[in-house]
Scaffold this motif. Structure first.
Motif, mmCIF file in Angstrom:
data_model
loop_
_atom_site.group_PDB
_atom_site.id
_atom_site.type_symbol
_atom_site.label_atom_id
_atom_site.label_comp_id
_atom_site.label_asym_id
_atom_site.label_seq_id
_atom_site.Cartn_x
_atom_site.Cartn_y
_atom_site.Cartn_z
ATOM 1 N N MET A 1 0.845 -1.169 0.000
ATOM 2 C CA MET A 1 0.000 0.000 0.000
ATOM 3 C C MET A 1 0.894 1.238 0.000
ATOM 4 S SD MET A 1 -2.872 1.170 2.765
ATOM 5 C CE MET A 1 -4.057 0.072 2.031
ATOM 6 N N THR A 2 0.505 2.205 -0.796
ATOM 7 C CA THR A 2 1.266 3.447 -0.882
ATOM 8 C C THR A 2 0.694 4.482 0.085
ATOM 9 O OG1 THR A 2 -0.147 4.452 -2.568
ATOM 10 C CG2 THR A 2 1.663 3.013 -3.346
ATOM 11 N N PRO A 3 1.474 5.504 0.400
ATOM 12 C CA PRO A 3 0.944 6.587 1.222
ATOM 13 C C PRO A 3 -0.293 7.244 0.601
ATOM 14 C CG PRO A 3 3.325 6.701 1.216
ATOM 15 C CD PRO A 3 2.933 5.637 0.208
ATOM 16 N N ASP A 4 -0.306 7.398 -0.721
ATOM 17 C CA ASP A 4 -1.469 7.988 -1.386
ATOM 18 C C ASP A 4 -2.716 7.128 -1.204
ATOM 19 O OD1 ASP A 4 -0.092 10.224 -2.254
ATOM 20 O OD2 ASP A 4 0.304 9.406 -4.249
ATOM 21 N N GLN A 5 -2.556 5.814 -1.287
ATOM 22 C CA GLN A 5 -3.687 4.917 -1.087
ATOM 23 C C GLN A 5 -4.199 5.002 0.345
ATOM 24 O OE1 GLN A 5 -1.589 1.416 -2.426
ATOM 25 N NE2 GLN A 5 -2.815 1.309 -4.318
ATOM 26 N N LEU A 6 -3.282 5.064 1.304
ATOM 27 C CA LEU A 6 -3.681 5.201 2.703
ATOM 28 C C LEU A 6 -4.454 6.501 2.910
ATOM 29 C CD1 LEU A 6 -3.557 4.131 5.627
ATOM 30 C CD2 LEU A 6 -1.429 5.433 5.883
ATOM 31 N N HIS A 7 -3.962 7.575 2.323
ATOM 32 C CA HIS A 7 -4.641 8.870 2.424
ATOM 33 C C HIS A 7 -6.056 8.782 1.835
ATOM 34 C CE1 HIS A 7 -5.373 13.185 2.209
ATOM 35 N NE2 HIS A 7 -5.704 12.996 0.954
ATOM 36 N N TYR A 8 -6.164 8.212 0.654
ATOM 37 C CA TYR A 8 -7.460 8.091 -0.016
ATOM 38 C C TYR A 8 -8.448 7.297 0.838
ATOM 39 C CZ TYR A 8 -10.981 6.899 -3.469
ATOM 40 O OH TYR A 8 -12.172 6.732 -4.115
ATOM 41 N N ILE A 9 -8.005 6.156 1.350
ATOM 42 C CA ILE A 9 -8.884 5.308 2.159
ATOM 43 C C ILE A 9 -9.249 6.011 3.462
ATOM 44 C CG2 ILE A 9 -9.017 3.149 3.475
ATOM 45 C CD1 ILE A 9 -7.267 1.909 1.215
ATOM 46 N N GLY A 10 -8.267 6.625 4.111
ATOM 47 C CA GLY A 10 -8.538 7.342 5.360
ATOM 48 C C GLY A 10 -9.564 8.435 5.170
ATOM 49 N N GLU A 11 -9.400 9.199 4.112
ATOM 50 C CA GLU A 11 -10.344 10.289 3.839
ATOM 51 C C GLU A 11 -11.724 9.755 3.458
ATOM 52 O OE1 GLU A 11 -9.662 13.216 0.531
ATOM 53 O OE2 GLU A 11 -9.222 14.488 2.273
ATOM 54 N N ALA A 12 -11.760 8.668 2.707
ATOM 55 C CA ALA A 12 -13.050 8.079 2.323
ATOM 56 C C ALA A 12 -13.801 7.550 3.539
ATOM 57 C CB ALA A 12 -12.825 6.961 1.309
ATOM 58 N N LEU A 13 -13.065 6.974 4.491
ATOM 59 C CA LEU A 13 -13.705 6.412 5.680
ATOM 60 C C LEU A 13 -14.121 7.473 6.689
ATOM 61 C CD1 LEU A 13 -11.390 3.341 6.406
ATOM 62 C CD2 LEU A 13 -13.817 3.247 5.750
ATOM 63 N N TYR A 14 -13.268 8.467 6.892
ATOM 64 C CA TYR A 14 -13.455 9.369 8.033
ATOM 65 C C TYR A 14 -13.538 10.847 7.687
ATOM 66 C CZ TYR A 14 -12.009 5.141 10.498
ATOM 67 O OH TYR A 14 -11.918 3.853 10.965
ATOM 68 N N GLU A 48 -2.755 -3.178 6.196
ATOM 69 C CA GLU A 48 -3.624 -3.314 5.022
ATOM 70 C C GLU A 48 -4.797 -4.233 5.336
ATOM 71 O OE1 GLU A 48 -1.745 -3.998 1.198
ATOM 72 O OE2 GLU A 48 0.138 -3.225 2.005
ATOM 73 N N ALA A 49 -4.533 -5.335 6.009
ATOM 74 C CA ALA A 49 -5.584 -6.281 6.373
ATOM 75 C C ALA A 49 -6.603 -5.622 7.309
ATOM 76 C CB ALA A 49 -4.992 -7.520 7.027
ATOM 77 N N LYS A 50 -6.112 -4.825 8.268
ATOM 78 C CA LYS A 50 -7.029 -4.124 9.174
ATOM 79 C C LYS A 50 -7.891 -3.127 8.409
ATOM 80 C CE LYS A 50 -4.162 -4.397 13.330
ATOM 81 N NZ LYS A 50 -3.340 -3.624 14.278
ATOM 82 N N LEU A 51 -7.287 -2.442 7.435
ATOM 83 C CA LEU A 51 -8.053 -1.478 6.635
ATOM 84 C C LEU A 51 -9.137 -2.165 5.819
ATOM 85 C CD1 LEU A 51 -5.405 1.077 5.365
ATOM 86 C CD2 LEU A 51 -7.420 1.556 6.750
#
Length: 82
Positions: A1-14, A48-51
Motif C-alpha cells: 500500500m502506498t501513502p497515497d492509497q492510505l490517504h485516499y482510504i482514510g479520507e473516504a472512511l473518516y 492493510e488487512a485491518k483497513l
C-alpha cells in the motif's frame, strides 16, 4: 500500500480530518499515521488487512442502514454522493 492509497482510504472512511480516527481504528498513534503518509516507514501488510476489515465493516453498516430504510446500498450511496 502506498501513502497515497492510505490517504485516499482514510479520507473516504473518516472525512478530510481523518488521521486521528484512522489511527484509533488501526490501534496506532497519530505519529505513526504521519510517518506512513510521508513514506518514512513502510505500511505493514497487517495494517492493510485491518483497513480491509474496517472497509468491509463500514459496508455492512451501510447495507444495514439501507435495509432499515428499505433502500438498496446503491441508492444510499447515490444519496450520499449527491
Amino acid at each position: 500500500m502506498t501513502p497515497d492509497q492510505l490517504h485516499y482510504i482514510g479520507e473516504a472512511l473518516y472525512g478530510p480530518h481523518y488521521k486521528a480516527a484512522l489511527a484509533n481504528g488501526l490501534g496506532v498513534s497519530h505519529r505513526t499515521i504521519d510517518r506512513w503518509l510521508t513514506g518514512r516507514f513502510r505500511i505493514p501488510y497487517s495494517t492493510e488487512a485491518k483497513l480491509v476489515k474496517i472497509c468491509l465493516d463500514q459496508l455492512v453498516n451501510l447495507d444495514e442502514l439501507a435495509r432499515q430504510r428499505r433502500e438498496t446500498l446503491s441508492d444510499l450511496l447515490d444519496m450520499i454522493e449527491g
